[in-house]
Design an enzyme around this catalytic site. Structure first.
Site, PDB file in Angstrom:
ATOM      1  N   CYS A   2       0.827  -1.208   0.000  1.00  0.00           N
ATOM      2  CA  CYS A   2       0.000   0.000   0.000  1.00  0.00           C
ATOM      3  C   CYS A   2       0.857   1.253   0.000  1.00  0.00           C
ATOM      4  CB  CYS A   2      -0.873   0.032   1.240  1.00  0.00           C
ATOM      5  SG  CYS A   2      -1.887  -1.409   1.428  1.00  0.00           S
ATOM      6  N   ARG A  28       5.246   0.019  -5.889  1.00  0.00           N
ATOM      7  CA  ARG A  28       5.174  -0.769  -4.661  1.00  0.00           C
ATOM      8  C   ARG A  28       4.246  -1.970  -4.829  1.00  0.00           C
ATOM      9  NH1 ARG A  28       6.698   2.801  -0.392  1.00  0.00           N
ATOM     10  NH2 ARG A  28       5.421   1.748   1.123  1.00  0.00           N
ATOM     11  N   TRP A  81      -2.889  -2.845  -1.627  1.00  0.00           N
ATOM     12  CA  TRP A  81      -2.464  -4.211  -1.967  1.00  0.00           C
ATOM     13  C   TRP A  81      -3.148  -5.079  -0.927  1.00  0.00           C
ATOM     14  CZ3 TRP A  81       0.236  -8.379   0.114  1.00  0.00           C
ATOM     15  CH2 TRP A  81       0.776  -9.301  -0.813  1.00  0.00           C
ATOM     16  N   ASN A 107      -1.573   2.232   5.709  1.00  0.00           N
ATOM     17  CA  ASN A 107      -0.629   1.243   5.182  1.00  0.00           C
ATOM     18  C   ASN A 107      -0.151   0.427   6.375  1.00  0.00           C
ATOM     19  OD1 ASN A 107       1.509  -0.096   4.027  1.00  0.00           O
ATOM     20  ND2 ASN A 107       2.730   1.727   3.608  1.00  0.00           N
ATOM     21  N   GLY A 108      -0.229  -0.902   6.306  1.00  0.00           N
ATOM     22  CA  GLY A 108       0.198  -1.752   7.427  1.00  0.00           C
ATOM     23  C   GLY A 108      -0.868  -2.777   7.734  1.00  0.00           C
ATOM     24  N   GLU A 478      18.968 -16.884  -7.650  1.00  0.00           N
ATOM     25  CA  GLU A 478      18.512 -15.546  -8.058  1.00  0.00           C
ATOM     26  C   GLU A 478      18.034 -15.558  -9.519  1.00  0.00           C
ATOM     27  OE1 GLU A 478      17.655 -12.845  -6.833  1.00  0.00           O
ATOM     28  OE2 GLU A 478      17.980 -11.249  -8.281  1.00  0.00           O
ATOM     29  N   LYS A 482      14.341 -14.464 -10.833  1.00  0.00           N
ATOM     30  CA  LYS A 482      14.080 -13.439 -11.854  1.00  0.00           C
ATOM     31  C   LYS A 482      13.141 -13.992 -12.922  1.00  0.00           C
ATOM     32  CE  LYS A 482      15.259 -11.103  -9.923  1.00  0.00           C
ATOM     33  NZ  LYS A 482      15.254 -10.296  -8.849  1.00  0.00           N
ATOM     34  N   GLU A 485       9.459 -14.706 -11.493  1.00  0.00           N
ATOM     35  CA  GLU A 485       8.721 -13.506 -11.072  1.00  0.00           C
ATOM     36  C   GLU A 485       8.120 -12.768 -12.263  1.00  0.00           C
ATOM     37  OE1 GLU A 485      10.592 -11.015  -7.575  1.00  0.00           O
ATOM     38  OE2 GLU A 485      12.165 -11.399  -9.036  1.00  0.00           O
ATOM     39  N   HIS A 501      20.188 -35.859  -6.801  1.00  0.00           N
ATOM     40  CA  HIS A 501      19.407 -36.179  -5.590  1.00  0.00           C
ATOM     41  C   HIS A 501      17.932 -35.835  -5.771  1.00  0.00           C
ATOM     42  CE1 HIS A 501      23.031 -37.230  -3.433  1.00  0.00           C
ATOM     43  NE2 HIS A 501      23.588 -36.163  -3.983  1.00  0.00           N
ATOM     44  N   LYS A 594       6.815  -4.308  -4.309  1.00  0.00           N
ATOM     45  CA  LYS A 594       8.217  -3.919  -4.211  1.00  0.00           C
ATOM     46  C   LYS A 594       8.673  -3.846  -2.764  1.00  0.00           C
ATOM     47  CE  LYS A 594      12.077  -2.423  -5.931  1.00  0.00           C
ATOM     48  NZ  LYS A 594      12.887  -3.485  -6.548  1.00  0.00           N
TER      49      LYS A 594
HETATM   50  C1  F1P Z   1      13.056  -8.031  -0.518  1.00  0.00           C
HETATM   51  C2  F1P Z   1      12.259  -8.522  -1.728  1.00  0.00           C
HETATM   52  C3  F1P Z   1      12.956  -8.162  -3.049  1.00  0.00           C
HETATM   53  C4  F1P Z   1      12.084  -8.492  -4.265  1.00  0.00           C
HETATM   54  C5  F1P Z   1      10.680  -7.887  -4.150  1.00  0.00           C
HETATM   55  C6  F1P Z   1      10.073  -8.181  -2.795  1.00  0.00           C
HETATM   56  O1  F1P Z   1      13.008  -6.651  -0.459  1.00  0.00           O
HETATM   57  O2  F1P Z   1      12.117  -9.924  -1.620  1.00  0.00           O
HETATM   58  O3  F1P Z   1      14.150  -8.859  -3.148  1.00  0.00           O
HETATM   59  O4  F1P Z   1      12.669  -8.009  -5.447  1.00  0.00           O
HETATM   60  O5  F1P Z   1      10.732  -6.537  -4.399  1.00  0.00           O
HETATM   61  O6  F1P Z   1      10.966  -7.915  -1.709  1.00  0.00           O
HETATM   62  P1  F1P Z   1      14.129  -5.729   0.188  1.00  0.00           P
HETATM   63  O7  F1P Z   1      14.155  -6.026   1.674  1.00  0.00           O
HETATM   64  O8  F1P Z   1      15.435  -6.032  -0.449  1.00  0.00           O
HETATM   65  O9  F1P Z   1      13.635  -4.347  -0.091  1.00  0.00           O
END
Ligand code: F1P
Length: 599
Positions: A2, A28, A81, A107-108, A478, A482, A485, A501, A594
């Site tokens: 949010c 976000r 969100w 937000n929260g 990683e 990528k 996602e 395994h 994000k």
């Molecule tokens: C951690 C994280 C990111 C991912 C996404 C959700 O965030 O898992 O690695 O790309 O945005 O959150 P942060 O603690 O590095 O901001």
């Protein structure tokens, strides 16, 4: 997750501008949005009330299709969100209280919302949504209604009483009908910053919503609450009965940093910006701060990294580099940190790694660590973020704002930071020019075109597997993250030695398998590649030298410890192209956010 953007001022702000600024929080992640504003009391004839607009979907679609512009002087707005309650207009913020006096965005997560709701339902207070947020607007209105002569001082006391009843995390902004040109706020655990313009104020989750209007800001601390108007800013804190000082600081940030420029998406812009990683993260580092942290590393009992997602994978690289210098280091997922609480010792050093600096699970791990007496160092991209402020000291990776939901430049910057630390510990210098030239080559148009060709060969596949050994194991993890996602192709990363395994059972003719090859593990990994190839897999080699095993080859030069920083770049490009070929928007993958500010 949010996002909040609210405005109050002498000047008029159009609802179009309000929403355009709110849109800057899109990165976000959100599924619905809304705004609310005061309908002015026409010289006492009509009682003041609120108009709200709530929509499911994207702000941009609404602005182009349905929006009717309105002039505003005070308004709150929000991207949601969903956490409590499905994605519907009724659950979208702002929430207007049962009696129409409070209009609030949040937000929260309010952990004890069920309990507060029962308390209010007992008093016959109706609810119109399934959200945890509505309990705050209704609790505030109910509390204010109990106060006989409700002036600003009493309203502050009422706000304080409510905040003491609420458990969980919140950034809140709301307007009360009695004071239509004032925005009240409170913050605990979720980010909130005030911007001071000329006879106007902004309150938002992020400075980039207003940075082109003012660079004069005040970052709020946990427990802060108070109010703003065009010419006032008052701050209290739940932990102190005195009024708190209002300290404005000038931030060094510009809106150009978050503009797309000539790029089609933030993802590709940010991948290309990795050309600056060596300058921004390594050359630009404060040597004194780095030296202090390195001396802590050599005297602590053990290092524990706490991080999530991509930051967890970069931490795995960091831990590996520390172990190579004899430092006892391990990585714990922040969401699992509690399970390690009993093993923490006051002489352990906790390194929290985060792009946003706002990740809820990491914040909890800091609180756990501090309660056990451990020192906490953070490695963050966002200065003044909650994690930065909670830590004993911070190293900034200086990657600049990252708006695409996926971590790209923040991952490589974190790895670059760990390389700096490794260099200090080992006394070995880093080949910075060679690193830099390689990154330039990896993001150059010719490489981008070559990788697009590989993407064309695999974008219809259902699965992709990524393999690495040693330092390349986190790269494989990683890389898989990528790909899944952004393209929604199922991708899995694993250590090369684990192939036999279990995972080899999944290989079918044509399954793409990406191998991250370095000299140290070349023989074993190529042997794994041969086992895959004999089961029909399509082998994509990321290596310094080509091999007859590879169906596709991506050349990445190898220098001292450079593997994880350089080898991930072509796979970021591959993931980007897979998303485009599958008709997806790489900047906003479904369901992701994000800044993960809830646990
Ligand atoms: C951690 C994280 C990111 C991912 C996404 C959700 O965030 O898992 O690695 O790309 O945005 O959150 P942060 O603690 O590095 O901001």
């Amino acid at each position: 997750m949010c996002g909040i953007f609210s405005y109050t001022g002498k000047n008029v702000l159009t609802s179009h501008e309000l929403l355009s600024r709110l849109q800057r929080l899109e990165y976000r992640g959100y599924d619905s949005f809304g705004y609310g504003y005061v309908i002015n009391d026409r010289k006492g004839k009509n009682k003041t009330g609120f108009e709200t607009v709530k929509k499911v979907g994207k702000v941009s679609d609404y602005l182009t299709e349905n929006h009717r512009d309105t002039e505003l002087k005070t308004a709150v707005s929000h991207t949601r969100w969903a956490t409590h309650g499905s994605v519907t207009e009724a659950n979208t913020h702002p929430h207007v209280s049962y009696d129409g006096t409070v209009c609030l965005v949040h937000n929260g997560v309010i952990e004890n919302h069920g309990q507060i709701k029962t308390y209010l339902l007992d008093k016959d207070i109706p609810f119109a949504s399934d959200t945890d947020t509505e309990v705050i607007s209704n609790l505030l209105a109910y509390t204010f209604n109990q106060i006989v002569n409700l002036k600003q001082t009493e309203r502050m006391a009422g706000l304080q009483t409510c905040l003491r009843q609420i458990k969980g995390s919140y950034a809140i902004a709301f307007v009360h009908t009695d004071m239509p040109n004032v925005i009240y706020y409170a913050k605990k655990g979720s980010p909130l910053v005030i911007g001071r313009g000329e006879s106007e104020k902004y309150i938002s989750s992020d400075i980039y919503t207003f940075i082109d209007k003012t660079d004069n800001v005040m970052y709020l601390s946990d427990g802060d609450y108070g109010y703003i108007s065009n010419d006032t800013c008052v701050r209290y804190n739940l932990n102190d009965c005195e009024t708190q000082p209002v300290n404005w600081t000038v931030v060094n940030a510009t809106y150009d940093q978050v503009e797309l420029g000539d790029y089609q998406h933030y993802m590709i812009k940010e991948i290309c910006e990795q050309q600056n990683v060596i300058d921004n993260t390594i050359r630009n580092q404060n040597p004194v701060e780095l030296g202090n942290i390195v001396s802590k590393l050599t005297t602590c009992r053990r290092v524990v990294f706490s991080a999530c997602g991509s930051s967890h994978y970069s931490s795995m690289v960091g831990a590996d580099l520390l172990r190579s210098q004899g430092v006892l280091a391990e990585c714990v997922l922040s969401s699992e940190f509690k399970a390690h609480e009993q093993s923490l010792h006051a002489n352990d050093l906790i390194i929290c790694v985060s792009q946003s600096g706002e990740t809820a699970d990491i914040i909890e791990s800091i609180n756990i660590s501090k309660a056990r007496g451990c020192s906490v160092i953070s490695v963050v991209n966002m200065p003044n973020s909650t994690i930065d402020r909670l830590s004993d000291s911070t190293l900034y990776v200086n990657a600049g704002p990252e708006l695409c939901v996926l971590s790209t430049k923040s991952f490589t910057s974190q790895v670059a930071m760990f390389l700096s630390i490794w260099s200090k510990l080992s006394g070995e210098s880093l080949p910075l020019d060679a690193y830099e030239n390689s990154i330039f080559r990896l993001v150059a148009k010719s490489t981008r075109n070559a990788i697009r060709n590989i993407a064309e060969d695999i974008y219809t596949k259902e699965h992709v597997y990524c393999l690495g050994r040693g330092e390349q194991h986190p790269v494989a993890l990683e890389a898989a993250l990528k790909i899944k996602e952004v393209s929604y192709i199922h991708a899995e990363g694993f250590a090369g030695g684990e192939l036999k395994h279990g995972s080899i059972a999944l290989i079918e003719p044509g399954t793409p398998c990406i191998l991250f090859v370095t000299k140290q593990h070349e023989l074993e990994l190529l042997a794994n590649g041969a086992e895959l190839k004999s089961r029909g897999a399509m082998i994509i080699g990321v290596a310094e030298n080509n091999d007859e095993l590879f169906d596709h080859y991506i050349r990445v030069s190898e220098f001292a410890k450079s593997g994880p920083m350089l080898q991930i770049i072509p796979i970021q490009l591959l993931a980007y192209n897979l998303a485009l070929l599958r008709g997806l928007n790489p900047d906003k993958p479904r369901n992701l956010a994000k800044s993960v500010t809830v646990k």
